[in-house]
Design an enzyme around this catalytic site. Sequence first.
Site, mmCIF file in Angstrom:
data_model
loop_
_atom_site.group_PDB
_atom_site.id
_atom_site.type_symbol
_atom_site.label_atom_id
_atom_site.label_comp_id
_atom_site.label_asym_id
_atom_site.label_seq_id
_atom_site.Cartn_x
_atom_site.Cartn_y
_atom_site.Cartn_z
ATOM 1 N N ASP A 141 0.827 -1.210 0.000
ATOM 2 C CA ASP A 141 0.000 0.000 0.000
ATOM 3 C C ASP A 141 0.868 1.270 0.000
ATOM 4 O O ASP A 141 0.650 2.191 0.797
ATOM 5 C CB ASP A 141 -0.958 -0.009 1.212
ATOM 6 C CG ASP A 141 -2.040 1.072 1.081
ATOM 7 O OD1 ASP A 141 -2.315 1.514 -0.051
ATOM 8 O OD2 ASP A 141 -2.597 1.477 2.124
ATOM 9 N N HIS A 184 -2.520 0.449 11.799
ATOM 10 C CA HIS A 184 -2.404 -0.959 11.419
ATOM 11 C C HIS A 184 -0.960 -1.318 11.089
ATOM 12 O O HIS A 184 -0.112 -0.442 10.939
ATOM 13 C CB HIS A 184 -3.301 -1.260 10.206
ATOM 14 C CG HIS A 184 -3.235 -0.189 9.144
ATOM 15 N ND1 HIS A 184 -4.222 0.758 8.982
ATOM 16 C CD2 HIS A 184 -2.300 0.109 8.214
ATOM 17 C CE1 HIS A 184 -3.898 1.578 7.998
ATOM 18 N NE2 HIS A 184 -2.742 1.211 7.515
ATOM 19 N N GLN A 252 -3.525 -5.440 5.774
ATOM 20 C CA GLN A 252 -3.275 -4.422 6.797
ATOM 21 C C GLN A 252 -4.113 -4.743 8.036
ATOM 22 O O GLN A 252 -5.332 -4.544 8.037
ATOM 23 C CB GLN A 252 -3.606 -3.021 6.251
ATOM 24 C CG GLN A 252 -2.556 -2.531 5.251
ATOM 25 C CD GLN A 252 -3.024 -1.369 4.406
ATOM 26 O OE1 GLN A 252 -4.080 -1.414 3.776
ATOM 27 N NE2 GLN A 252 -2.221 -0.307 4.340
ATOM 28 N N ARG A 282 3.423 12.661 10.753
ATOM 29 C CA ARG A 282 2.077 12.524 10.179
ATOM 30 C C ARG A 282 1.480 11.218 10.689
ATOM 31 O O ARG A 282 2.028 10.142 10.450
ATOM 32 C CB ARG A 282 2.157 12.500 8.659
ATOM 33 C CG ARG A 282 0.815 12.239 7.950
ATOM 34 C CD ARG A 282 1.093 11.949 6.497
ATOM 35 N NE ARG A 282 -0.079 11.743 5.670
ATOM 36 C CZ ARG A 282 -0.711 10.585 5.502
ATOM 37 N NH1 ARG A 282 -0.329 9.505 6.175
ATOM 38 N NH2 ARG A 282 -1.724 10.487 4.665
ATOM 39 N N ASP A 284 -1.134 8.555 10.470
ATOM 40 C CA ASP A 284 -1.987 8.060 9.399
ATOM 41 C C ASP A 284 -3.308 7.509 9.949
ATOM 42 O O ASP A 284 -3.329 6.846 10.986
ATOM 43 C CB ASP A 284 -1.212 6.933 8.701
ATOM 44 C CG ASP A 284 -1.917 6.404 7.485
ATOM 45 O OD1 ASP A 284 -2.100 7.174 6.535
ATOM 46 O OD2 ASP A 284 -2.294 5.216 7.486
ATOM 47 N N GLU A 326 -4.086 12.818 9.908
ATOM 48 C CA GLU A 326 -4.644 12.458 8.607
ATOM 49 C C GLU A 326 -6.014 11.854 8.893
ATOM 50 O O GLU A 326 -6.150 10.681 9.190
ATOM 51 C CB GLU A 326 -3.743 11.460 7.871
ATOM 52 C CG GLU A 326 -4.112 11.329 6.405
ATOM 53 C CD GLU A 326 -4.784 10.016 6.019
ATOM 54 O OE1 GLU A 326 -5.260 9.922 4.883
ATOM 55 O OE2 GLU A 326 -4.840 9.083 6.838
ATOM 56 N N HIS A 395 -1.269 11.991 -2.572
ATOM 57 C CA HIS A 395 -1.082 10.653 -3.147
ATOM 58 C C HIS A 395 -2.373 9.838 -3.134
ATOM 59 O O HIS A 395 -2.438 8.779 -3.749
ATOM 60 C CB HIS A 395 -0.004 9.915 -2.358
ATOM 61 C CG HIS A 395 -0.448 9.602 -0.960
ATOM 62 N ND1 HIS A 395 -0.666 10.580 -0.025
ATOM 63 C CD2 HIS A 395 -0.762 8.432 -0.363
ATOM 64 C CE1 HIS A 395 -1.077 10.019 1.100
ATOM 65 N NE2 HIS A 395 -1.136 8.722 0.922
ATOM 66 N N ASP A 396 -3.394 10.316 -2.406
ATOM 67 C CA ASP A 396 -4.655 9.582 -2.322
ATOM 68 C C ASP A 396 -5.671 10.115 -3.323
ATOM 69 O O ASP A 396 -5.428 11.092 -4.021
ATOM 70 C CB ASP A 396 -5.202 9.650 -0.894
ATOM 71 C CG ASP A 396 -4.487 8.659 0.027
ATOM 72 O OD1 ASP A 396 -4.010 7.620 -0.477
ATOM 73 O OD2 ASP A 396 -4.406 8.930 1.232
HETATM 74 C C1 GLC Z 1 -3.988 6.717 4.598
HETATM 75 C C2 GLC Z 1 -3.008 6.846 3.459
HETATM 76 C C3 GLC Z 1 -3.422 5.958 2.338
HETATM 77 C C4 GLC Z 1 -3.481 4.533 2.834
HETATM 78 C C5 GLC Z 1 -4.371 4.422 4.071
HETATM 79 C C6 GLC Z 1 -4.198 3.098 4.732
HETATM 80 O O1 GLC Z 1 -5.238 7.162 4.259
HETATM 81 O O2 GLC Z 1 -2.930 8.188 3.050
HETATM 82 O O3 GLC Z 1 -2.560 6.067 1.238
HETATM 83 O O4 GLC Z 1 -3.965 3.684 1.829
HETATM 84 O O5 GLC Z 1 -4.042 5.393 5.039
HETATM 85 O O6 GLC Z 1 -2.965 3.050 5.392
#
Ligand code: GLC
Length: 654
Positions: A141, A184, A252, A282, A284, A326, A395-396
């Site tokens: 991922d 995770h 994950q 950051r 996540d 995030e 990136h998302d």
């Molecule tokens: C966050 C990341 C993303 C990832 C997700 C799971 O949202 O920005 O790219 O797929 O977490 O880790």
Amino acid sequence: MYEQVSHSLLNRILDRLKPETRKRDLRHFYTRLGANFYTIHSLFHHLYGERDDFTRQMVRLVEVMACQYIERSPSLKEVDIARERDHNWFLSQKWVGMALYTDGFAGDLVGLASRAGYFQELGVNMVHVMPIIKYPEGAGDGGYAVSDFRDVDERVGTLEDLRNLARELHRRDILLALDVVVNHTSDEHEWARRARAGEKTYQDYYYIFDNRDVPDMFEETMPEIFPETAPGNFTYDETMGKWVMTVFNNYQWDLNYSNPAVFIEMLDIILYWANQGADIVRLDAVAFLWKKIATTCQNEREAHLILQLMKDCCQVTAPGVLFIAEAIVAPVEITKYFGEDAVIAKECEIAYNATFMALLWDAVATKNARLLNQGIRSLPNKLNRSTWLNYIRCHDDIGLSFDDADIVQAGYDPHSHRRFLVDWFTGAYPGSPARGKPFGVNRKTGDARISGSLASLVGLESALESGDPDAIQRSVDLILLLNSLIMSFGGIPLLYYGDELGTINDYDYINDAAKADDTRWMHRPHIDWQTAELRYRRGTVQQRIFDGLQKMIAIRKTITAFADYNNRELLDTGNPHLFTFIRSNPFMLDDIVLVVANFDSSPQSLTLSDLWQRGRFEYSRLRDLYSGESPRLFKDQLVIPPYRFYWLSDQELP
Ligand code: GLC
């Protein structure tokens, strides 16, 4: 009484700390621990107080904070002290960020350090280096499935390379932001492997169930995050013969924060990366940190308590380090990640402004700012000493999580409006120049999100293909318009690597089986440094965008009214095509900037005297700080050309 109990516990803990910790100079540590202990103990007790091993876990928590403090380098400790004194340092307009994948940007960490001059050329002084912590080949991922939290992935380098990068960036006054994936682990992480091998201690690190009874209860209310590629929220593990909670991809495994050992491990890991030189961490997927049956398992109160606790502990060991939340969730939920019922941030100091990002894209597709104005008006105020990360692309995917009530208020039907947006950005809507692809299509709910690079979504890819100079110019103007808003809105603008050069979609991912069904890979580019040289050739797309941004960044840094002290006033101009607000410097009253952006393909006008009492602005002296020119003005009618913006002030140019 409670305070007394927690303080006597503190003394006992300090006595029991490992002998080596007692020999060090821990004065700052003790002062900070004393100041924060009551809160830390209360939060930890609230979350884990029922457990028999509570005191043992509490001792362990303090031990982790102390040991990481001892590990922290003298230079980082100096930075901590300087930032404690100047505690609003990150609210300044001088910060401009860029997020990047190391391999896509420069091959590896050594390459990245050697490109540090590029950031300075553009004016970027905060670099978010996306996941570099060890992750498996294939099921990774993009690095968000970690297999070893304490090592750098060998594909990008070593820990030593990372420390060198941190030094190189800091030497140039550039901040380093790193990811810690707290929700995770990869199923190849040692904890997961040991859980799989039957170790109860590690099975307790995750949500693992013998049969479908509990998973089925959870599923009743949990949405799906990757419905196409990873439907459902649980995965059957053949080896264990059990079900594991896997909210994101099936590899994950969600960590179980109702186990204090997990909290302590993850705090240790956050502090570990802080000690490698990260100025900003950051965190996540923070919305997912607490799972509760009969809920969506997002934004739970305990998730907030965990973040508060992480912040308070970090405040003791590494107080100069900031957290980014995030949390790509509903607008009313996002601001809660700064903290609730407080004056200053008590969870994360910085949060992604996903609401603003999605609203900007709505304005691009509709060519008006109706929903943008409405959505920003409904966005709850944020706390002092907290700031947004304002971005256009990352990136998302782009999620369309606007508030339904706002969509209705803006005059649209929520379902068909979202469908229109997906159609527009995937180029399915007649007349749309966009070249995105759908992401996360949910056949059950009809929801979808959008992938694609900034340049391709605003039409640059199709314009370049057709060779139409006007269409190319329109796309360049739109790119600069969107950037002018993230630069002036209030918060830290976060560019996404490649966008400063107009990089279009990369379709190569389709040839890689591990990436082919995840369209997000189309906007995770490999920078072609040969093409990047075109930024020096007059008239190229690269030069027009790069120079525009370079100038915008340099000017932003001089405009003190752009520092983020919640000093933005949205203006209702009556013209739906315009997004207009005033930024004013709270410390210098006549330092005011009027920001106007026209999302329409035709010129639009604005009556300045309607907006505020005469005298607040000297119309005749108005200058656009960006172009340095007088704006188009007839009496008090301001004319804004198509896809253009103004940063207007009647003060002398800086
Ligand atoms: C966050 C990341 C993303 C990832 C997700 C799971 O949202 O920005 O790219 O797929 O977490 O880790």
